[in-house]
Design a protein around this motif. Sequence first.
Motif, PDB file in Angstrom:
ATOM      1  N   LYS A  96      -5.064 -14.672 -40.485  1.00 39.51           N
ATOM      2  CA  LYS A  96      -3.867 -14.073 -40.970  1.00 39.51           C
ATOM      3  C   LYS A  96      -2.713 -13.967 -40.302  1.00 39.51           C
ATOM      4  CE  LYS A  96      -5.828 -13.542 -45.083  1.00 39.51           C
ATOM      5  NZ  LYS A  96      -5.443 -14.426 -46.467  1.00 39.51           N
ATOM      6  N   CYS A  97      -3.116 -13.716 -38.973  1.00 30.79           N
ATOM      7  CA  CYS A  97      -1.909 -13.641 -37.867  1.00 30.79           C
ATOM      8  C   CYS A  97      -1.445 -14.858 -37.807  1.00 30.79           C
ATOM      9  CB  CYS A  97      -2.675 -13.143 -36.708  1.00 30.79           C
ATOM     10  SG  CYS A  97      -3.036 -11.368 -36.551  1.00 30.79           S
ATOM     11  N   LYS A  98      -2.282 -16.034 -37.751  1.00 31.14           N
ATOM     12  CA  LYS A  98      -1.727 -17.338 -37.460  1.00 31.14           C
ATOM     13  C   LYS A  98      -0.710 -17.656 -38.602  1.00 31.14           C
ATOM     14  CE  LYS A  98      -5.427 -18.636 -34.438  1.00 31.14           C
ATOM     15  NZ  LYS A  98      -6.611 -19.464 -34.293  1.00 31.14           N
ATOM     16  N   SER A  99      -1.073 -17.456 -39.933  1.00 28.92           N
ATOM     17  CA  SER A  99      -0.258 -17.653 -41.119  1.00 28.92           C
ATOM     18  C   SER A  99       1.081 -16.830 -40.939  1.00 28.92           C
ATOM     19  CB  SER A  99      -1.200 -17.340 -42.322  1.00 28.92           C
ATOM     20  OG  SER A  99      -1.325 -16.171 -42.456  1.00 28.92           O
ATOM     21  N   VAL A 100       0.861 -15.666 -40.414  1.00 29.62           N
ATOM     22  CA  VAL A 100       2.301 -14.828 -40.472  1.00 29.62           C
ATOM     23  C   VAL A 100       3.170 -15.610 -39.365  1.00 29.62           C
ATOM     24  CG1 VAL A 100       3.203 -12.863 -39.670  1.00 29.62           C
ATOM     25  CG2 VAL A 100       1.275 -12.836 -41.141  1.00 29.62           C
ATOM     26  N   LEU A 101       2.576 -16.108 -38.241  1.00 26.97           N
ATOM     27  CA  LEU A 101       3.302 -16.807 -37.214  1.00 26.97           C
ATOM     28  C   LEU A 101       4.116 -17.977 -37.695  1.00 26.97           C
ATOM     29  CD1 LEU A 101       1.243 -16.617 -34.234  1.00 26.97           C
ATOM     30  CD2 LEU A 101       3.681 -15.340 -34.461  1.00 26.97           C
TER      31      LEU A 101
ATOM     32  N   GLU B 183      10.871 -11.373 -38.824  1.00 31.82           N
ATOM     33  CA  GLU B 183      10.680 -11.579 -37.302  1.00 31.82           C
ATOM     34  C   GLU B 183       9.911 -10.534 -36.567  1.00 31.82           C
ATOM     35  OE1 GLU B 183      14.811 -11.562 -36.109  1.00 31.82           O
ATOM     36  OE2 GLU B 183      15.260 -13.342 -37.269  1.00 31.82           O
ATOM     37  N   VAL B 184      10.021  -9.163 -36.986  1.00 35.50           N
ATOM     38  CA  VAL B 184       9.244  -8.181 -36.145  1.00 35.50           C
ATOM     39  C   VAL B 184       7.784  -8.269 -36.599  1.00 35.50           C
ATOM     40  CG1 VAL B 184       8.866  -5.753 -35.948  1.00 35.50           C
ATOM     41  CG2 VAL B 184      10.923  -6.634 -36.360  1.00 35.50           C
ATOM     42  N   LEU B 185       7.370  -8.799 -37.880  1.00 33.19           N
ATOM     43  CA  LEU B 185       6.082  -8.907 -38.142  1.00 33.19           C
ATOM     44  C   LEU B 185       5.313 -10.279 -37.382  1.00 33.19           C
ATOM     45  CD1 LEU B 185       6.170  -8.496 -41.993  1.00 33.19           C
ATOM     46  CD2 LEU B 185       4.818  -7.305 -40.439  1.00 33.19           C
ATOM     47  N   ARG B 186       6.403 -11.038 -37.076  1.00 29.98           N
ATOM     48  CA  ARG B 186       5.776 -12.387 -36.249  1.00 29.98           C
ATOM     49  C   ARG B 186       5.475 -11.744 -34.859  1.00 29.98           C
ATOM     50  NH1 ARG B 186       8.884 -15.100 -39.938  1.00 29.98           N
ATOM     51  NH2 ARG B 186      10.758 -14.679 -39.035  1.00 29.98           N
ATOM     52  N   GLU B 187       6.313 -10.982 -34.396  1.00 28.76           N
ATOM     53  CA  GLU B 187       5.906 -10.343 -33.048  1.00 28.76           C
ATOM     54  C   GLU B 187       4.609  -9.695 -32.837  1.00 28.76           C
ATOM     55  OE1 GLU B 187       9.507  -8.141 -32.148  1.00 28.76           O
ATOM     56  OE2 GLU B 187      11.017 -10.024 -31.904  1.00 28.76           O
ATOM     57  N   LEU B 188       4.551  -8.888 -34.017  1.00 31.82           N
ATOM     58  CA  LEU B 188       3.202  -7.898 -34.152  1.00 31.82           C
ATOM     59  C   LEU B 188       2.119  -8.943 -34.231  1.00 31.82           C
ATOM     60  CD1 LEU B 188       1.931  -5.243 -34.311  1.00 31.82           C
ATOM     61  CD2 LEU B 188       2.369  -5.276 -36.845  1.00 31.82           C
ATOM     62  N   ALA B 189       2.274  -9.985 -35.073  1.00 33.69           N
ATOM     63  CA  ALA B 189       1.024 -10.833 -34.990  1.00 33.69           C
ATOM     64  C   ALA B 189       0.677 -11.536 -33.844  1.00 33.69           C
ATOM     65  CB  ALA B 189       1.562 -12.156 -36.273  1.00 33.69           C
ATOM     66  N   ALA B 190       1.714 -11.941 -32.964  1.00 32.38           N
ATOM     67  CA  ALA B 190       1.570 -12.616 -31.759  1.00 32.38           C
ATOM     68  C   ALA B 190       0.781 -11.602 -30.932  1.00 32.38           C
ATOM     69  CB  ALA B 190       2.859 -13.096 -31.177  1.00 32.38           C
ATOM     70  N   THR B 191       1.157 -10.414 -30.837  1.00 29.95           N
ATOM     71  CA  THR B 191       0.647  -9.139 -29.997  1.00 29.95           C
ATOM     72  C   THR B 191      -0.874  -9.249 -30.468  1.00 29.95           C
ATOM     73  OG1 THR B 191       2.852  -8.367 -29.999  1.00 29.95           O
ATOM     74  CG2 THR B 191       0.823  -7.137 -29.180  1.00 29.95           C
ATOM     75  N   ILE B 192      -1.133  -9.066 -31.518  1.00 25.33           N
ATOM     76  CA  ILE B 192      -2.569  -8.960 -32.011  1.00 25.33           C
ATOM     77  C   ILE B 192      -3.338 -10.353 -31.497  1.00 25.33           C
ATOM     78  CG2 ILE B 192      -4.032  -8.718 -34.067  1.00 25.33           C
ATOM     79  CD1 ILE B 192      -1.731  -7.345 -35.693  1.00 25.33           C
ATOM     80  N   LEU B 193      -2.779 -11.270 -31.628  1.00 21.99           N
ATOM     81  CA  LEU B 193      -3.321 -12.540 -31.122  1.00 21.99           C
ATOM     82  C   LEU B 193      -3.699 -12.482 -29.972  1.00 21.99           C
ATOM     83  CD1 LEU B 193      -1.390 -15.343 -33.322  1.00 21.99           C
ATOM     84  CD2 LEU B 193      -4.138 -14.722 -33.448  1.00 21.99           C
TER      85      LEU B 193
ATOM     86  N   LYS C  51      -0.544  -5.764 -45.127  1.00 28.82           N
ATOM     87  CA  LYS C  51      -1.920  -5.446 -45.447  1.00 28.82           C
ATOM     88  C   LYS C  51      -2.779  -6.460 -44.253  1.00 28.82           C
ATOM     89  CE  LYS C  51      -1.025  -4.018 -50.053  1.00 28.82           C
ATOM     90  NZ  LYS C  51      -1.263  -4.383 -51.500  1.00 28.82           N
ATOM     91  N   ASP C  52      -2.253  -7.516 -44.390  1.00 32.19           N
ATOM     92  CA  ASP C  52      -2.998  -8.384 -43.404  1.00 32.19           C
ATOM     93  C   ASP C  52      -3.127  -8.112 -42.189  1.00 32.19           C
ATOM     94  OD1 ASP C  52      -3.591 -10.191 -46.017  1.00 32.19           O
ATOM     95  OD2 ASP C  52      -1.885 -11.515 -45.441  1.00 32.19           O
ATOM     96  N   LEU C  53      -1.778  -7.670 -41.571  1.00 30.15           N
ATOM     97  CA  LEU C  53      -2.024  -7.292 -40.159  1.00 30.15           C
ATOM     98  C   LEU C  53      -2.792  -5.928 -40.037  1.00 30.15           C
ATOM     99  CD1 LEU C  53       1.752  -8.234 -38.865  1.00 30.15           C
ATOM    100  CD2 LEU C  53      -0.549  -9.534 -38.712  1.00 30.15           C
ATOM    101  N   ALA C  54      -2.673  -5.268 -40.990  1.00 33.80           N
ATOM    102  CA  ALA C  54      -3.438  -3.999 -40.785  1.00 33.80           C
ATOM    103  C   ALA C  54      -4.918  -4.189 -40.623  1.00 33.80           C
ATOM    104  CB  ALA C  54      -2.854  -2.857 -41.795  1.00 33.80           C
ATOM    105  N   ASN C  55      -5.382  -5.037 -41.468  1.00 30.27           N
ATOM    106  CA  ASN C  55      -6.645  -5.324 -41.497  1.00 30.27           C
ATOM    107  C   ASN C  55      -7.105  -6.224 -40.264  1.00 30.27           C
ATOM    108  OD1 ASN C  55      -7.051  -4.480 -44.056  1.00 30.27           O
ATOM    109  ND2 ASN C  55      -6.681  -6.658 -45.311  1.00 30.27           N
TER     110      ASN C  55
ATOM    111  N   ALA D 253      10.037 -20.424 -41.367  1.00 29.56           N
ATOM    112  CA  ALA D 253      10.568 -21.565 -42.122  1.00 29.56           C
ATOM    113  C   ALA D 253      10.638 -21.217 -43.643  1.00 29.56           C
ATOM    114  CB  ALA D 253      10.006 -22.780 -41.940  1.00 29.56           C
ATOM    115  N   LYS D 254       9.543 -20.776 -44.242  1.00 34.76           N
ATOM    116  CA  LYS D 254       9.236 -20.398 -45.557  1.00 34.76           C
ATOM    117  C   LYS D 254      10.190 -19.222 -45.977  1.00 34.76           C
ATOM    118  CE  LYS D 254       6.127 -18.818 -48.957  1.00 34.76           C
ATOM    119  NZ  LYS D 254       4.586 -18.594 -49.352  1.00 34.76           N
TER     120      LYS D 254
END
Length: 419
Positions: free
Chosen positions: A250-255, A291-301, A215-219, A259-260
């Motif tokens: 939100k993208c930065k928090s996903v990146l 891992e894919v969500l983090r790749e997507l977050a980096a692309t959005i950034l 949801k965060d990445l969609a927003n 570790a969590k």
Amino acid sequence: MGSTIIPIPDGDWEKDIKEKRKFKFSCFPTTISFLEENKVYVRKWIHSIKVGVALVLVSLLYFLDPLYNEVGDNNAMWAIMTVVVIFEYYAGATLGKGLNRGLGTILGGGLGCLAAILAQKIGGIGNPLIVGAAATYMRLIPSIKKRYDYGAMIFILTFNLVSVSGLREENVIQIARERLLMILLGFAICISISLFLFPMWASDELHDSAVSRFKDLANSIEGCLEVYFRFVDAKESQQTAQQPKGNFDKCKSVLQSKAKDESLVNFARWEPWHGKFGLFYPWEKYQKIGEVLRELAATILSLEGSLLSPKEPWQNLRESIKEPCEAIGSTLAWTLRELGESIRKMRRCESEISIVPKLKSVREDLHEVMCPSKLGKLEDTDGLAMASFVFTLMVIAEKVEKLVKEVEELGELAGFQQN
């Protein structure tokens, strides 16, 4: 003496009672909303109280004379130490740490007793040296260190304590047995409270956090496109059209979630069957999805540079691709929300029917937007900047397609229900 009659208007007392009841019940929604907003702090207080209850129970070995006379001062301390060391926030972490401690204690104590007996019979300290070195080497193996590091450490500690004390103590087997019983007692208290008194499940948090990231990445995607094309409607200047930081927080928090996720997956593997999660639930798939969500977050950034670029010279060019790009962004955001809902409700997403055709349409629209008639000549600076923005959208679409496949595999492995 005459009595005094105080007139009471009809209906007032009934009105007062209704108002009091209304006030009383109106407090419940406020309390519930407060608990929801401060869920993290409430759960921390619950965990603290659970640890306190466990320490009180294990301290009865000192407070009650019959128990104290039975176990003794030194042995009772091992039970308290066990509670302090292994009681963790999540039930899976407590169970995993307790089993590691118990297994390490049993193996280390058994081999330590054997080494102590051999040392008393034939003399020498070579056995503790060899076993301790071998255990330390095994502890450095990544697969063992990831899940059994604590157990390996307890094994080394127990083995050396028992084997060395056996050189001076004659009843080393009895000492090892008594201490093992105290450790098992502390372990039983921790597990009982952790599993049956308001348990904190790592699996639930891992599941919910994965859903919220979709949801965060969609927003974030929708927010970026809104800011990028805002000038078309608002005619904002360079100074007033500033990038809202919320689009990327939100993208930065996903990146920063790797570790969590790894720790939560490790804890979830130790948890018993509970709720909607079985014993062999595929938690490792959550790591792949993360891992894919983090790749997507980096692309959005990476879109941040496009949002900070000057808008005034490019108004006409951006306006020409505004409508198709916003439609593409809406489709991508809708897909992410659908995938998140699929995981949350644990049901199969009809990707072949609804999601895949829309993503295919997105790819076609992006190729159409990339044509020179819309972006202008590639030698032009504005055209290159716009092409970079559209190309980033294409990369985002590829990551979303990859997420669709990962969620489908999760549904197959976890046995999600069909719609």
